[in-house]
Design a protein around this motif. Structure first.
Motif, PDB file in Angstrom:
ATOM      1  N   TRP A 170       0.248  -1.154   0.059  1.00  0.00           N
ATOM      2  CA  TRP A 170      -0.148  -0.256   0.016  1.00  0.00           C
ATOM      3  C   TRP A 170       0.701   1.378  -0.019  1.00  0.00           C
ATOM      4  O   TRP A 170       0.506   2.774  -0.424  1.00  0.00           O
ATOM      5  CB  TRP A 170      -0.992  -0.225   0.898  1.00  0.00           C
ATOM      6  N   GLN A 171       1.747   1.271   0.623  1.00  0.00           N
ATOM      7  CA  GLN A 171       2.900   2.587   1.157  1.00  0.00           C
ATOM      8  C   GLN A 171       3.752   3.095  -0.275  1.00  0.00           C
ATOM      9  O   GLN A 171       3.728   3.531  -0.666  1.00  0.00           O
ATOM     10  CB  GLN A 171       3.751   2.348   1.715  1.00  0.00           C
ATOM     11  N   ASN A 172       4.367   2.064  -0.920  1.00  0.00           N
ATOM     12  CA  ASN A 172       5.254   2.234  -2.227  1.00  0.00           C
ATOM     13  C   ASN A 172       4.263   2.569  -3.527  1.00  0.00           C
ATOM     14  O   ASN A 172       4.929   2.688  -4.505  1.00  0.00           O
ATOM     15  CB  ASN A 172       5.489   1.236  -2.471  1.00  0.00           C
ATOM     16  N   GLY A 173       3.108   1.899  -3.929  1.00  0.00           N
ATOM     17  CA  GLY A 173       1.927   2.049  -5.067  1.00  0.00           C
ATOM     18  C   GLY A 173       1.654   3.921  -5.282  1.00  0.00           C
ATOM     19  O   GLY A 173       1.042   3.515  -4.054  1.00  0.00           O
ATOM     20  N   ARG A 174       1.800   3.495  -6.417  1.00  0.00           N
ATOM     21  CA  ARG A 174       0.927   5.414  -6.842  1.00  0.00           C
ATOM     22  C   ARG A 174      -0.446   5.172  -6.136  1.00  0.00           C
ATOM     23  O   ARG A 174      -0.829   6.166  -5.430  1.00  0.00           O
ATOM     24  CB  ARG A 174       0.801   5.755  -8.247  1.00  0.00           C
ATOM     25  N   TRP A 175      -1.370   4.457  -6.882  1.00  0.00           N
ATOM     26  CA  TRP A 175      -2.871   4.210  -6.534  1.00  0.00           C
ATOM     27  C   TRP A 175      -3.081   3.727  -5.529  1.00  0.00           C
ATOM     28  O   TRP A 175      -4.251   4.482  -4.614  1.00  0.00           O
ATOM     29  CB  TRP A 175      -3.771   3.674  -7.205  1.00  0.00           C
ATOM     30  N   THR A 176      -2.313   2.394  -4.929  1.00  0.00           N
ATOM     31  CA  THR A 176      -2.774   2.398  -3.559  1.00  0.00           C
ATOM     32  C   THR A 176      -2.576   2.893  -2.255  1.00  0.00           C
ATOM     33  O   THR A 176      -3.579   2.865  -1.218  1.00  0.00           O
ATOM     34  CB  THR A 176      -1.838   1.616  -3.468  1.00  0.00           C
ATOM     35  N   SER A 177      -1.208   3.718  -3.237  1.00  0.00           N
ATOM     36  CA  SER A 177      -1.132   4.961  -1.479  1.00  0.00           C
ATOM     37  C   SER A 177      -1.898   5.827  -1.285  1.00  0.00           C
ATOM     38  O   SER A 177      -2.483   6.274  -0.066  1.00  0.00           O
ATOM     39  CB  SER A 177       0.006   5.799  -1.125  1.00  0.00           C
ATOM     40  N   GLN A 178      -2.868   6.355  -2.644  1.00  0.00           N
ATOM     41  CA  GLN A 178      -3.399   7.607  -2.542  1.00  0.00           C
ATOM     42  C   GLN A 178      -4.852   7.071  -2.073  1.00  0.00           C
ATOM     43  O   GLN A 178      -4.947   7.490  -1.616  1.00  0.00           O
ATOM     44  CB  GLN A 178      -2.956   8.034  -3.836  1.00  0.00           C
ATOM     45  N   ILE A 179      -5.557   5.988  -2.575  1.00  0.00           N
ATOM     46  CA  ILE A 179      -6.155   5.028  -2.056  1.00  0.00           C
ATOM     47  C   ILE A 179      -6.269   5.408  -0.466  1.00  0.00           C
ATOM     48  O   ILE A 179      -7.511   5.503   0.203  1.00  0.00           O
ATOM     49  CB  ILE A 179      -6.479   4.178  -2.393  1.00  0.00           C
ATOM     50  N   ALA A 180      -4.837   4.414   0.220  1.00  0.00           N
ATOM     51  CA  ALA A 180      -5.163   4.401   1.702  1.00  0.00           C
ATOM     52  C   ALA A 180      -5.018   5.766   2.638  1.00  0.00           C
ATOM     53  O   ALA A 180      -5.456   5.471   3.580  1.00  0.00           O
ATOM     54  CB  ALA A 180      -3.466   4.084   1.947  1.00  0.00           C
ATOM     55  N   VAL A 181      -4.927   7.116   1.716  1.00  0.00           N
ATOM     56  CA  VAL A 181      -4.343   8.367   2.296  1.00  0.00           C
ATOM     57  C   VAL A 181      -6.187   8.625   2.488  1.00  0.00           C
ATOM     58  O   VAL A 181      -6.252   9.250   3.590  1.00  0.00           O
ATOM     59  CB  VAL A 181      -3.454   9.038   1.892  1.00  0.00           C
ATOM     60  N   SER A 182      -6.349   8.181   1.218  1.00  0.00           N
ATOM     61  CA  SER A 182      -7.901   9.129   1.196  1.00  0.00           C
ATOM     62  C   SER A 182      -8.913   8.389   1.992  1.00  0.00           C
ATOM     63  O   SER A 182      -9.932   9.251   2.467  1.00  0.00           O
ATOM     64  CB  SER A 182      -8.661   8.876  -0.190  1.00  0.00           C
ATOM     65  N   THR A 183      -8.642   6.901   2.682  1.00  0.00           N
ATOM     66  CA  THR A 183      -9.242   6.264   3.002  1.00  0.00           C
ATOM     67  C   THR A 183      -9.513   6.954   4.580  1.00  0.00           C
ATOM     68  O   THR A 183     -10.056   7.372   5.501  1.00  0.00           O
ATOM     69  CB  THR A 183      -8.281   4.616   3.315  1.00  0.00           C
ATOM     70  N   ILE A 184      -8.248   7.491   5.462  1.00  0.00           N
ATOM     71  CA  ILE A 184      -7.942   7.774   6.422  1.00  0.00           C
ATOM     72  C   ILE A 184      -8.941   9.568   6.446  1.00  0.00           C
ATOM     73  O   ILE A 184      -9.322   9.253   7.641  1.00  0.00           O
ATOM     74  CB  ILE A 184      -6.627   8.214   6.522  1.00  0.00           C
TER      75      ILE A 184
END
Length: 320
Positions: free
Chosen positions: A170-184
């Motif tokens: 989740w932290q190193n992918g572009r879309w996955t990291s942005q999705i994770a931050v958006s979830t917060i």
């Protein structure tokens, strides 16, 4: 022999009462200004002055280590931003995270407010629960979500593994990291917006729902044709506030990957404008460039506000 003496009444102190009346009128006229003066004094000291000083610093080459040594460069800091790929990357990330967090957040808040608007047991308890994430600090919420989105031992990857999905970095992918931050962001602000929508729903006249029910409208149609149109000003307000918050997003992406710091990941994959401003000003110590970024963010918000205002006027003319 009694003397015929007449007593004359003492003159009333008219001058004294006149002075009191003038003082009362003067106090009634100027006291409202005295009540609101502290706000404007604090705003001038901590709002207006930093804004003007930042604008002045954006026109100079100045380092944070020597803020008094300014070299005039005009609009060079702004023209440099137009050629800065990291600035455009941060702008794209900010827009993407803003959309990923704002749209689901407001839709979920509208649905939660609709559920809380109807009579149900323990409604006060559920309203307090909805506001609890907003009262939680950014640091605490982000650290918990870092554990949830962990690559090796995170709960999210564990749940995906049950469904046969390989672990996600989740932290190193572009879309996955942005999705994770958006979830917060979604978790923290959905309840807050739900209570705003709930307060607006309670102000909708009950006669509108009664008329819709007499016409045979179901609960869903009442929600679409009565509730949502009545909440248009409130929805617009939450959209504007959420857009401003997304533009200034800082704490969540900064703490999501603590080892990356202000870079927003190894490839700047979730670096927002707030992080890029922090990196230029407090890591690279380029105060002039950081000031230009701050004013660029301010101008973007002004343009968005002007676009919303023009769209509202255009719609009002068409409906009128």
């Amino acid at each position: 022999m009694a003397s015929d003496t007449t007593t004359t009444p003492l003159p009333r102190p008219r001058a004294k009462y006149a002075v009191r009346g003038r003082r009362y009128r003067r106090a009634a006229r100027w006291s409202p200004y005295a009540y609101i003066a502290p706000f404007f004094v604090l705003f001038a000291a901590f709002g207006l002055f930093p804004l003007l000083y930042t604008g002045w610093a954006s026109l100079h080459r100045v380092e944070l280590t020597a803020p008094a040594d300014m070299e005039w460069v005009g609009l060079r800091n702004f023209s440099r931003l137009l050629r800065d790929e990291f600035f455009w990357n941060a702008l794209r990330n900010t827009v993407t995270i803003g959309v990923l967090s704002t749209v689901p957040q407001l839709l979920m808040a509208l649905g939660i407010a609709h559920l809380l608007h109807h009579r149900l047991r323990g409604s006060t308890f559920f309203r307090v629960v909805a506001l609890t994430p907003y009262a939680t600090s950014v640091a605490a919420a982000t650290l918990v979500f870092v554990l949830l989105f962990g690559r090796d031992y995170g709960f999210v990857n564990w749940a995906l593994g049950l469904a046969g999905v390989d672990p996600v970095d989740w932290q190193n992918g572009r879309w996955t990291s942005q999705i994770a931050v958006s979830t917060i962001v979604i978790w923290r602000w959905t309840g807050y917006n739900a209570l705003i929508y709930l307060a607006a729903m309670q102000a909708v006249p009950g006669e509108l729902y009664e008329s819709a029910a007499l016409d045979g409208a179901s609960r869903w149609r009442q929600f679409l044709h009565v509730t949502v149109p009545s909440l248009r000003p409130t929805i617009l307000f939450t959209c504007v506030v959420s857009t401003i918050g997304a533009t200034q997003l800082f704490g969540e992406p900064l703490l999501f990957n603590g080892s990356a710091g202000a870079t927003g990941g190894s490839e700047h994959q979730f670096q927002t404008l707030g992080l890029y401003l922090y990196e230029q000003g407090w890591v690279n110590l380029h105060l002039g460039r950081a000031s230009a970024i701050a004013w660029a963010m301010f101008l973007i918000l002004v343009l968005l506000g002007a676009a919303v205002a023009l769209a509202g006027r255009y719609r009002a003319r068409r409906s009128g």
